[in-house]
Scaffold this motif. Structure first.
Motif, PDB file in Angstrom:
ATOM      1  N   HIS A 105     -44.855 -19.098  44.154  1.00 26.24           N
ATOM      2  CA  HIS A 105     -45.414 -18.727  42.716  1.00 26.24           C
ATOM      3  C   HIS A 105     -45.913 -19.732  42.196  1.00 26.24           C
ATOM      4  N   ASN A 106     -47.118 -19.425  41.562  1.00 22.48           N
ATOM      5  CA  ASN A 106     -47.966 -20.623  40.842  1.00 22.48           C
ATOM      6  C   ASN A 106     -47.726 -20.476  39.236  1.00 22.48           C
ATOM      7  N   ARG A 108     -48.032 -20.315  35.457  1.00 25.45           N
ATOM      8  CA  ARG A 108     -48.884 -19.429  34.771  1.00 25.45           C
ATOM      9  C   ARG A 108     -49.670 -18.123  35.409  1.00 25.45           C
ATOM     10  N   SER A 109     -48.980 -17.806  36.525  1.00 27.04           N
ATOM     11  CA  SER A 109     -49.338 -16.593  37.256  1.00 27.04           C
ATOM     12  C   SER A 109     -48.359 -15.519  37.222  1.00 27.04           C
ATOM     13  N   GLN A 110     -48.793 -14.340  36.956  1.00 28.18           N
ATOM     14  CA  GLN A 110     -47.620 -13.198  37.112  1.00 28.18           C
ATOM     15  C   GLN A 110     -47.689 -12.633  38.452  1.00 28.18           C
TER      16      GLN A 110
END
Length: 245
Positions: A105-106, A108-110
């Motif tokens: 999971h990056n 600021r990514s959803q």
């Protein structure tokens, strides 16, 4: 162990080039068979879960809710509950399944990415798809969340590509075979070095060899001494009256 300089090592390898070549060929053939037929290929498949929506300008409360959903979804993905269901559904041992899954999971990514490495292409795709479906199902049943979406809507859409490189593995096997071949030749020269020709004895001792005796296999030491007492030894450059058999 006798110390050897580089020149002596090169001479030794040149003298025993047949044994060196045979050793390298043997090691390389065995390593190639292992790389091609024994080591399983590795395929990578990935699936993504979208948490919330991607609309811009969302309020602070909505952002906080998305962050909570992201954290909860990742906890479900890492939990034994989801992996156990996938393990039972696909008939894959839990420990083996757990070692092949990575959750990414990056900031600021959803999007939450499920990355699977497995030695069967179709199984890798099925694992990635099943992990995503089971997680969404558990989130809906346990938390009443209906804001999760699996990006690929069928396992056939999930792409699985081979990530290992058999050519590189064979190249590494060749380098290792060179090392083992040279090492085996060196050890044979040091510990099993048998002089096979009179010229080798002259080079080793740096002395002139005056003669040589030929003894048939099976002759005992007493028989040899008996014949040697009655016969003249062959001397280079001279004709003898009798040759010892």
């Amino acid at each position: 162990m006798q110390r050897m300089d580089i020149y002596e090592i090169l001479l030794m390898l040149r003298k025993r080039w047949k044994f060196l070549f045979s050793s390298i060929l043997l090691f390389f053939s065995a390593a190639t068979v292992v790389v091609i037929y024994v080591i399983d290929p590795t395929y990578e498949a990935s699936e993504a879960i979208l948490v919330g929506d991607l609309e811009r300008g969302t309020e602070y409360a909505q952002t906080e809710q998305n962050n909570m959903l992201l954290a909860s979804t990742m906890d479900f993905l890492r939990s034994p509950m989801v992996k156990t269901e996938v393990s039972e559904t696909l008939a894959i041992p839990y420990q083996q399944l757990d070692e092949q899954i990575a959750i990414q999971h990056n900031e600021r990514s959803q999007l939450i990415n499920i990355v699977v490495h497995y030695h069967h292409q179709e199984e890798a795709k099925n694992i990635a798809r099943s992990m995503a479906d089971s997680t969404v199902s558990f989130m809906e049943q346990s938390l009443g969340v209906n804001e999760l979406q699996v990006m690929n809507n069928a396992s056939e859409v999930v792409d699985a590509r081979r990530v290992d490189n058999p050519v590189m593995n064979i190249a590494i096997a060749f380098i290792v075979s060179l090392f083992f071949g040279v090492s085996t030749t060196f050890l044979r020269h040091q510990y099993v070095g048998v002089i096979q020709h009179p010229e080798e004895l002259e080079r080793e001792l740096q002395l002139l060899l005056l003669g040589e005796v030929s003894v048939k296999k099976g002759k005992s030491k007493q028989e040899f001494q008996h014949y040697a007492a009655k016969s003249e030894v062959n001397v280079r450059g001279k004709t003898t009256s009798e040759t010892v058999d």
